[in-house]
Design an enzyme around this catalytic site. Structure first.
Site, mmCIF file in Angstrom:
data_model
loop_
_atom_site.group_PDB
_atom_site.id
_atom_site.type_symbol
_atom_site.label_atom_id
_atom_site.label_comp_id
_atom_site.label_asym_id
_atom_site.label_seq_id
_atom_site.Cartn_x
_atom_site.Cartn_y
_atom_site.Cartn_z
ATOM 1 N N ASP A 1 -7.893 7.596 -0.361
ATOM 2 C CA ASP A 1 -6.102 8.034 -0.291
ATOM 3 C C ASP A 1 -6.471 8.524 0.436
ATOM 4 O OD1 ASP A 1 -3.196 8.567 -2.739
ATOM 5 O OD2 ASP A 1 -3.685 8.809 -0.753
ATOM 6 N N ASP B 1 -2.293 2.390 1.609
ATOM 7 C CA ASP B 1 -3.209 3.774 1.479
ATOM 8 C C ASP B 1 -3.809 4.303 0.695
ATOM 9 O OD1 ASP B 1 -1.780 5.512 -0.519
ATOM 10 O OD2 ASP B 1 -2.075 7.070 1.002
ATOM 11 N N GLU B 2 -4.632 3.053 -0.258
ATOM 12 C CA GLU B 2 -4.806 3.639 -1.684
ATOM 13 C C GLU B 2 -6.321 2.942 -1.849
ATOM 14 O OE1 GLU B 2 -2.665 5.064 -4.481
ATOM 15 O OE2 GLU B 2 -3.946 4.563 -6.305
HETATM 16 P P1 TTP Z 1 0.737 8.432 -1.547
HETATM 17 O O1 TTP Z 1 -0.438 7.875 -1.532
HETATM 18 O O2 TTP Z 1 1.260 8.726 -2.639
HETATM 19 O O3 TTP Z 1 0.846 9.142 -0.479
HETATM 20 P P2 TTP Z 1 1.033 10.150 0.785
HETATM 21 O O4 TTP Z 1 -0.008 9.523 1.161
HETATM 22 O O5 TTP Z 1 1.855 10.196 2.027
HETATM 23 O O6 TTP Z 1 0.362 11.675 0.414
HETATM 24 P P3 TTP Z 1 -0.075 11.883 -0.092
HETATM 25 O O7 TTP Z 1 -1.695 10.637 -0.422
HETATM 26 O O8 TTP Z 1 -0.939 12.862 0.642
HETATM 27 O O9 TTP Z 1 -0.028 13.285 -1.294
HETATM 28 O O10 TTP Z 1 1.720 7.295 -1.090
HETATM 29 C C1 TTP Z 1 1.187 6.145 0.556
HETATM 30 C C2 TTP Z 1 2.482 5.849 1.165
HETATM 31 O O11 TTP Z 1 3.175 5.058 0.479
HETATM 32 C C3 TTP Z 1 3.660 6.874 1.860
HETATM 33 O O12 TTP Z 1 2.797 7.464 3.076
HETATM 34 C C4 TTP Z 1 4.916 6.054 2.403
HETATM 35 C C5 TTP Z 1 4.805 5.678 0.798
HETATM 36 N N1 TTP Z 1 5.296 5.602 -0.649
HETATM 37 C C6 TTP Z 1 6.964 5.534 -0.687
HETATM 38 O O13 TTP Z 1 7.130 4.467 0.599
HETATM 39 N N2 TTP Z 1 7.586 5.966 -1.801
HETATM 40 C C7 TTP Z 1 7.048 6.402 -2.888
HETATM 41 O O14 TTP Z 1 7.813 7.087 -3.752
HETATM 42 C C8 TTP Z 1 5.362 7.015 -2.920
HETATM 43 C C9 TTP Z 1 5.119 8.378 -3.432
HETATM 44 C C10 TTP Z 1 4.825 6.339 -1.419
HETATM 45 MG MG MG Z 2 -1.223 8.893 0.278
#
Ligand code: TTP
Ligand code: MG
Length: 394
Positions: A14, A108-109
């Site tokens: 992630d 991103d995952e």
């Molecule tokens: P996440 O992996 O949930 O968040 P992140 O990568 O920004 O932060 P981290 O993993 O370090 O906690 O989500 C990945 C991307 O998806 C995030 O950069 C932006 C997008 N996203 C949204 O657009 N809306 C949302 O509610 C969430 C949770 C994520």
């Molecule tokens: Mg993330």
């Protein structure tokens, strides 16, 4: 318990503060500063925030107005969907260079089943570190990596070591690893299940590991056994590559059980919209639409309908889903969960010629335009008529 004999090795990757990190990379002046990415308009919502901005309490899905109030010095940037997608593709290519068994979960995952690739590495840790290095070399972005005997453990491990971390939880340590986590971090424990658990005095996964099974059954009936196994870190769900993913679906649990058909039909719309969007994003079309209905007493049923020509428009999915719902008798038990899904998936490109009907074609185009604008300016910037009725999904 199923997965004991030959534990798999599953990796969860992630990216850290993904959109925000991309923005900082593309503009190094922002390094070390609070950065917020999302809808910048009046009703904009935060997509993500850099870890610096999170210290002010800013988080995903928060109204941008509130985020600006919490952190006035933050740099607020609009979404650049195409850029994130491009980098995401490069990340997924790196992952597929380690194993073909990659399940992409979002931009991103991803999960990787690396059981068959371990022999090429000194240890499971080395594999995880190597993966992080390769992603960084390709993108200059950091990610967090969890390594475990199954998907649930791997995902919880990557969350536990965020940001820029690596955590391996061996099979024999998974029970101890889970013990202190809040029970809602476990898969399958949503808000209403959590409330029931709290009533039984269960706050942590450890509480769930230890509670007398009879008491658990008194509240959860046949679900008790599954919940208990999960609490012990058992998760047999396979890592599925995109080709193996035979369906795309979306479901929501309502805060209270619903009995009104029209309300249920309206609640179906955003579910159908999300399924349609995911189909179009992946350039897929579906021939089968299915619905899932779970009643207040947890009895669950599914209905499917298959059409000759495949499609991916929201209207069409919604129309089929509504028709299927009409076959379901509603009674006093009410409906606690509703799901909409698409199956029998094909690549959209090869099927283009089946969309000669110009009305269908026009709708496809409109759906795509709405998707693109929402990507650029934040989900909900532009809606397709019905989305506007504030039919929030969860
Ligand atoms: P996440 O992996 O949930 O968040 P992140 O990568 O920004 O932060 P981290 O993993 O370090 O906690 O989500 C990945 C991307 O998806 C995030 O950069 C932006 C997008 N996203 C949204 O657009 N809306 C949302 O509610 C969430 C949770 C994520
Ligand atoms: Mg993330």
């Amino acid at each position: 318990m199923g997965t004991m004999d030959d534990p798999r090795t599953v990796v969860h990757v992630d990216m850290d503060a993904f959109f925000a990190q991309v923005e900082v990379n593309d503009n190094p002046d922002l390094e070390g500063r609070p950065v917020i990415v999302g809808g910048t308009g009046k009703r904009g919502v935060v997509s993500t925030a850099s870890y610096e901005a999170r210290e002010y309490g800013v988080h995903s899905a928060m109204p941008m107005s509130e985020a600006r109030r919490l952190c006035p010095e933050a740099h607020v940037l609009p979404l650049r969907g195409e850029r994130y997608r491009d980098i995401s593709r490069r990340i997924k290519d790196v992952l597929r260079s380690i194993t073909p068994h990659v399940q992409s979960v979002s931009l991103d995952e991803a999960f990787l089943d690396v059981t068959g690739s371990l022999h090429r590495y000194e240890s499971k840790r080395h594999l995880g570190q190597n993966l992080r290095n390769r992603v960084f070399e390709e993108t200059e972005l950091t990610c967090s990596v969890g390594v475990g005997p199954n998907k649930m453990i791997a995902k919880l491990a990557s969350e536990a070591c965020k940001p820029d971390g690596l955590l391996r939880v061996p099979d024999e340590e998974k029970v101890g690893f889970l013990r202190d986590l809040p029970v809602e971090s476990m898969w399958g424990v949503g808000p209403s299940t959590r409330i029931k658990m709290n009533r039984l005095g269960i706050e942590t996964v450890g509480d769930l590991q230890e509670i007398e099974l009879g008491r658990l059954q008194s509240e959860f009936d046949h679900r008790a056994a599954v919940l208990r196994r999960r609490a012990h870190g058992v998760d047999p769900s396979p890592v599925k590559t995109e080709e193996e993913t035979k369906s795309i679906s979306n479901e929501t649990t309502f805060p209270r059980d619903l009995t009104d058909r029209e309300e249920l039909e309206n609640r179906m719309y955003p579910l159908a919209a999300k399924v349609g969007r995911r189909l179009r994003e992946n350039n897929l079309v579906a021939r089968t639409v299915k619905i899932k209905v779970r009643r207040g007493d947890f009895t669950t049923l599914t209905r499917r309908s298959t059409r000759g020509e495949p499609g991916s428009t929201t209207e069409r999915i919604w129309e089929s889903a509504r028709r299927l719902l009409r076959e379901v008798e509603l009674d006093a038990r009410g409906v606690r969960l509703l799901g909409v899904g698409a199956e029998n998936l094909r690549r959209g490109g090869e099927q283009r010629d089946l969309f000669e009907d110009s009305r269908v074609k026009r709708r496809e185009t409109i759906n795509r335009i709405v998707d693109d604008i929402n990507d650029e300016f934040g989900e909900g910037t532009l809606t397709r008529g019905r989305d506007r009725e504030n039919l929030g999904t969860d």
